[in-house]
Design an enzyme around this catalytic site. Structure first.
Site, PDB file in Angstrom:
ATOM      1  N   SER A 124       0.836  -1.197   0.000  1.00 38.03           N
ATOM      2  CA  SER A 124       0.000   0.000   0.000  1.00 38.03           C
ATOM      3  C   SER A 124       0.875   1.253   0.000  1.00 38.03           C
ATOM      4  CB  SER A 124      -0.858  -0.020   1.269  1.00 38.03           C
ATOM      5  OG  SER A 124      -1.395   1.248   1.527  1.00 38.03           O
ATOM      6  N   TYR A 149      -2.177  -1.392  10.749  1.00 35.20           N
ATOM      7  CA  TYR A 149      -2.391  -1.950   9.402  1.00 35.20           C
ATOM      8  C   TYR A 149      -1.211  -1.601   8.491  1.00 35.20           C
ATOM      9  CZ  TYR A 149      -3.779  -1.898   4.522  1.00 35.20           C
ATOM     10  OH  TYR A 149      -3.777  -2.056   3.157  1.00 35.20           O
ATOM     11  N   LYS A 153       2.035  -3.888   6.509  1.00 41.85           N
ATOM     12  CA  LYS A 153       2.488  -3.829   5.105  1.00 41.85           C
ATOM     13  C   LYS A 153       3.999  -3.569   5.048  1.00 41.85           C
ATOM     14  CE  LYS A 153      -1.440  -4.575   3.163  1.00 41.85           C
ATOM     15  NZ  LYS A 153      -1.667  -5.911   2.594  1.00 41.85           N
TER      16      LYS A 153
HETATM   17  P1  NAD Z   1     -10.801  -7.355   0.968  1.00 41.09           P
HETATM   18  O1  NAD Z   1     -11.017  -7.356   2.435  1.00 41.09           O
HETATM   19  O2  NAD Z   1     -11.968  -7.081   0.092  1.00 41.09           O
HETATM   20  O3  NAD Z   1     -10.146  -8.733   0.508  1.00 41.09           O
HETATM   21  C1  NAD Z   1      -9.283  -9.478   1.328  1.00 41.09           C
HETATM   22  C2  NAD Z   1      -9.755 -10.926   1.301  1.00 41.09           C
HETATM   23  O4  NAD Z   1      -8.880 -11.717   2.104  1.00 41.09           O
HETATM   24  C3  NAD Z   1     -11.171 -11.119   1.851  1.00 41.09           C
HETATM   25  O5  NAD Z   1     -11.935 -11.864   0.947  1.00 41.09           O
HETATM   26  C4  NAD Z   1     -10.951 -11.866   3.177  1.00 41.09           C
HETATM   27  O6  NAD Z   1     -12.032 -12.726   3.443  1.00 41.09           O
HETATM   28  C5  NAD Z   1      -9.651 -12.606   2.898  1.00 41.09           C
HETATM   29  N1  NAD Z   1      -8.832 -12.922   4.065  1.00 41.09           N
HETATM   30  C6  NAD Z   1      -8.380 -12.089   5.036  1.00 41.09           C
HETATM   31  N2  NAD Z   1      -7.599 -12.749   5.895  1.00 41.09           N
HETATM   32  C7  NAD Z   1      -7.517 -14.045   5.453  1.00 41.09           C
HETATM   33  C8  NAD Z   1      -6.847 -15.203   5.902  1.00 41.09           C
HETATM   34  N3  NAD Z   1      -6.080 -15.178   6.996  1.00 41.09           N
HETATM   35  N4  NAD Z   1      -7.000 -16.336   5.202  1.00 41.09           N
HETATM   36  C9  NAD Z   1      -7.770 -16.382   4.094  1.00 41.09           C
HETATM   37  N5  NAD Z   1      -8.430 -15.317   3.620  1.00 41.09           N
HETATM   38  C10 NAD Z   1      -8.303 -14.156   4.288  1.00 41.09           C
HETATM   39  O7  NAD Z   1      -9.629  -6.324   0.655  1.00 41.09           O
HETATM   40  P2  NAD Z   1      -9.146  -5.723  -0.714  1.00 41.09           P
HETATM   41  O8  NAD Z   1      -9.553  -4.300  -0.773  1.00 41.09           O
HETATM   42  O9  NAD Z   1      -9.492  -6.616  -1.823  1.00 41.09           O
HETATM   43  O10 NAD Z   1      -7.571  -5.730  -0.462  1.00 41.09           O
HETATM   44  C11 NAD Z   1      -6.755  -6.804  -0.872  1.00 41.09           C
HETATM   45  C12 NAD Z   1      -5.342  -6.570  -0.394  1.00 41.09           C
HETATM   46  O11 NAD Z   1      -4.874  -5.334  -0.897  1.00 41.09           O
HETATM   47  C13 NAD Z   1      -5.210  -6.490   1.126  1.00 41.09           C
HETATM   48  O12 NAD Z   1      -4.004  -7.109   1.503  1.00 41.09           O
HETATM   49  C14 NAD Z   1      -5.156  -5.005   1.383  1.00 41.09           C
HETATM   50  O13 NAD Z   1      -4.471  -4.695   2.561  1.00 41.09           O
HETATM   51  C15 NAD Z   1      -4.393  -4.517   0.170  1.00 41.09           C
HETATM   52  N6  NAD Z   1      -4.676  -3.112  -0.126  1.00 41.09           N
HETATM   53  C16 NAD Z   1      -5.958  -2.703  -0.287  1.00 41.09           C
HETATM   54  C17 NAD Z   1      -6.230  -1.359  -0.528  1.00 41.09           C
HETATM   55  C18 NAD Z   1      -7.658  -0.884  -0.682  1.00 41.09           C
HETATM   56  O14 NAD Z   1      -7.881   0.307  -0.606  1.00 41.09           O
HETATM   57  N7  NAD Z   1      -8.627  -1.741  -0.918  1.00 41.09           N
HETATM   58  C19 NAD Z   1      -5.188  -0.446  -0.623  1.00 41.09           C
HETATM   59  C20 NAD Z   1      -3.879  -0.903  -0.464  1.00 41.09           C
HETATM   60  C21 NAD Z   1      -3.635  -2.250  -0.220  1.00 41.09           C
HETATM   61  C1  UD1 Z   2      -6.976   4.898   3.343  1.00 42.32           C
HETATM   62  C2  UD1 Z   2      -5.914   4.301   4.236  1.00 42.32           C
HETATM   63  C3  UD1 Z   2      -4.802   3.689   3.422  1.00 42.32           C
HETATM   64  C4  UD1 Z   2      -5.351   2.758   2.374  1.00 42.32           C
HETATM   65  C5  UD1 Z   2      -6.357   3.555   1.524  1.00 42.32           C
HETATM   66  C6  UD1 Z   2      -6.953   2.814   0.403  1.00 42.32           C
HETATM   67  C7  UD1 Z   2      -6.007   5.776   6.180  1.00 42.32           C
HETATM   68  C8  UD1 Z   2      -5.236   6.736   7.038  1.00 42.32           C
HETATM   69  N1  UD1 Z   2      -5.365   5.303   5.114  1.00 42.32           N
HETATM   70  O1  UD1 Z   2      -6.420   5.989   2.686  1.00 42.32           O
HETATM   71  O2  UD1 Z   2      -3.929   2.988   4.258  1.00 42.32           O
HETATM   72  O3  UD1 Z   2      -4.315   2.262   1.577  1.00 42.32           O
HETATM   73  O4  UD1 Z   2      -7.398   3.989   2.388  1.00 42.32           O
HETATM   74  O5  UD1 Z   2      -8.089   2.110   0.796  1.00 42.32           O
HETATM   75  O6  UD1 Z   2      -7.141   5.453   6.468  1.00 42.32           O
HETATM   76  N2  UD1 Z   2     -12.952  11.272   3.228  1.00 42.32           N
HETATM   77  C9  UD1 Z   2     -13.949  12.178   3.540  1.00 42.32           C
HETATM   78  N3  UD1 Z   2     -15.105  11.695   4.091  1.00 42.32           N
HETATM   79  C10 UD1 Z   2     -15.302  10.366   4.354  1.00 42.32           C
HETATM   80  C11 UD1 Z   2     -14.267   9.454   4.023  1.00 42.32           C
HETATM   81  C12 UD1 Z   2     -13.094   9.949   3.478  1.00 42.32           C
HETATM   82  O7  UD1 Z   2     -13.821  13.369   3.320  1.00 42.32           O
HETATM   83  O8  UD1 Z   2     -16.361  10.000   4.882  1.00 42.32           O
HETATM   84  C13 UD1 Z   2     -11.714  11.780   2.626  1.00 42.32           C
HETATM   85  C14 UD1 Z   2     -10.486  11.536   3.482  1.00 42.32           C
HETATM   86  O9  UD1 Z   2     -10.265  12.611   4.343  1.00 42.32           O
HETATM   87  C15 UD1 Z   2      -9.403  11.420   2.397  1.00 42.32           C
HETATM   88  C16 UD1 Z   2     -10.133  10.881   1.175  1.00 42.32           C
HETATM   89  O10 UD1 Z   2     -11.521  11.091   1.419  1.00 42.32           O
HETATM   90  O11 UD1 Z   2      -8.924  12.684   2.093  1.00 42.32           O
HETATM   91  C17 UD1 Z   2      -9.884   9.417   0.949  1.00 42.32           C
HETATM   92  O12 UD1 Z   2     -10.132   8.737   2.163  1.00 42.32           O
HETATM   93  P1  UD1 Z   2     -10.114   7.140   2.240  1.00 42.32           P
HETATM   94  O13 UD1 Z   2     -10.969   6.561   1.164  1.00 42.32           O
HETATM   95  O14 UD1 Z   2     -10.402   6.765   3.654  1.00 42.32           O
HETATM   96  O15 UD1 Z   2      -8.626   6.766   1.845  1.00 42.32           O
HETATM   97  P2  UD1 Z   2      -7.225   7.286   2.472  1.00 42.32           P
HETATM   98  O16 UD1 Z   2      -7.429   7.933   3.753  1.00 42.32           O
HETATM   99  O17 UD1 Z   2      -6.512   8.017   1.411  1.00 42.32           O
END
Ligand code: NAD
Ligand code: UD1
Length: 336
Positions: A124, A149, A153
């Site tokens: 991330s 969290y 990472k």
């Molecule tokens: P998500 O929660 O939708 O998907 C994660 C999946 O992993 C889920 O289906 C959950 O059931 C499964 N899971 C969790 N722990 C497990 C375990 N121990 N064994 C088996 N299954 C397990 O999340 P996502 O948004 O699809 O994110 C996927 C990956 O990307 C994560 O590692 C997350 O940290 C990373 N990531 C996500 C974002 C984002 O904004 N969505 C941003 C940066 C990084």
């Molecule tokens: C968050 C996580 C980051 C993760 C990313 C992607 C934090 C500090 N960081 O980032 O680790 O990788 O999500 O999923 O949480 N906002 C509003 N109103 C709301 C919700 C959000 O104004 O109700 C604004 C926030 O202030 C921010 C932007 O929208 O400026 C995006 O927020 P969000 O979707 O939570 O993502 P990040 O904070 O960038």
């Protein structure tokens, strides 16, 4: 090629599985469904008209992982499984360390024992912490993360680096995602978290569908174009495609550890997202400006040039596409 996708029922995992199947890969999924639903499997199969092999279980279950590697010739792993809610991780840090670190260690041990040495890991942008410039580039040192969290990472990146130093036959690709939103064009898969969402787009969707009364924009007094925070939003399908490019790159490259930003390279403000969402979906969002959210940075976005140069990947979808596809998904989901 057969790819094991951990967390393949989740938001990013399910979209990536579709891209893998569309690109001729065979897919095996392991997911414990702690943050997803089993129905995703049939939706993936409907979208792609292909079959996936699904193991319901925990990545920390070493016996099950061994069975998966014994039953299947796995050529590579994409490791999505993990807990990802930043706020929750502050409240229950031990669960986050236990789940995210343990699952990765177990997976890496079994991969090494099974002689499968090709892994793509979901990292991330949070690992950059606070930098002097808002444009994050891979040459920057990892910074101080703002949550347990984020710390998982950063720790996993370090674990992967140490593993590679000890066993340079591994091909390791670390992908640092910026802010994934959007949904599959079919409207069958997307992101719809239970309860009150923390992230912006899921919150907007609940306001647009009248499940929540009003969006609060956290802060309009930042030193940005319109006073609201700036992020790099990326369509989840573009993100999914980045994983295919990463696998193709690993396939033709020497063992090494590669790190890439996956973002658009463009900063977009919260107010701009709200305006784009209203325009493209022809609706009005109820919103107000509120106080800044603790821990938020005013601005950050990716420098995605390394991914373009080495993987041949860049984003294709626009902000309007992201807003349209997110809304299409939620309307369909609610109508079902
Ligand atoms: P998500 O929660 O939708 O998907 C994660 C999946 O992993 C889920 O289906 C959950 O059931 C499964 N899971 C969790 N722990 C497990 C375990 N121990 N064994 C088996 N299954 C397990 O999340 P996502 O948004 O699809 O994110 C996927 C990956 O990307 C994560 O590692 C997350 O940290 C990373 N990531 C996500 C974002 C984002 O904004 N969505 C941003 C940066 C990084
Ligand atoms: C968050 C996580 C980051 C993760 C990313 C992607 C934090 C500090 N960081 O980032 O680790 O990788 O999500 O999923 O949480 N906002 C509003 N109103 C709301 C919700 C959000 O104004 O109700 C604004 C926030 O202030 C921010 C932007 O929208 O400026 C995006 O927020 P969000 O979707 O939570 O993502 P990040 O904070 O960038």
């Amino acid at each position: 090629m057969k790819i094991l996708v951990t967390g393949g029922c989740g938001f990013i995992g399910s979209h990536t599985v579709c891209e893998l199947l569309d690109n001729g890969y065979e897919v095996v999924i392991i997911d414990n469904l702690c943050n997803s639903k089993k129905e995703v499997i049939s939706k993936i199969e409907t979208i792609t008209n292909k079959k996936v092999l699904f193991y319901e279980g925990d990545v920390r279950d070493k016996e099950l992982l061994h069975k998966i590697f014994q039953d299947n010739t796995i050529d590579g792993v994409i490791h999505f499984a993990g807990l990802k809610a930043v706020g929750e991780s502050v409240k229950i840090p031990l669960s986050y360390y236990r789940n995210n670190i343990d699952s990765t260690l177990t997976l890496l041990e079994v991969m090494q024992e099974s002689n499968c040495k090709n892994i793509v890991f979901s990292s991330s942008a949070t690992v950059y912490g606070i930098q002097e410039s808002p444009k994050y580039v891979e040459t920057m040192e990892r910074g101080k993360t703002s949550s347990p969290y984020g710390e998982t990472k950063a720790m996993i990146e370090k674990i992967l680096e140490d593993l590679y130093a000890s066993d340079p036959t591994f091909k390791i690709t670390i992908l640092r995602y910026f802010n994934p939103i959007g949904a599959h064009k079919s409207g069958l898969i997307g992101e719809n978290p239970n309860g009150i969402p923390n992230n912006l787009m899921p919150y907007i969707l609940k306001v647009a569908t009248h499940e929540l009364p009003e969006l609060t924009i956290f802060g309009n007094d930042y030193d940005t174009i319109d006073g609201t925070c700036i992020r790099d939003y990326i369509h989840v399908v573009d993100l999914a495609k980045g994983h295919i490019k990463a696998l193709e790159h690993a396939h033709k490259s020497n063992p090494n550890i590669y790190t890439y930003n996956l973002g658009s390279g463009h900063g977009v403000s919260v107010a701009e997202i709200v305006t784009a969402f209203e325009k493209v979906n022809k609706l009005k969002l109820n919103y107000k400006f509120g106080a800044r959210r603790e821990g938020d940075l005013p601005e950050f976005y990716a420098d995605p040039s390394k991914a373009l140069k080495e993987l041949g990947w860049k984003t294709e979808e626009t902000l309007e596409d992201m807003c349209k596809d997110s809304y299409h998904f939620i309307i369909k989901e609610k109508g079902e």
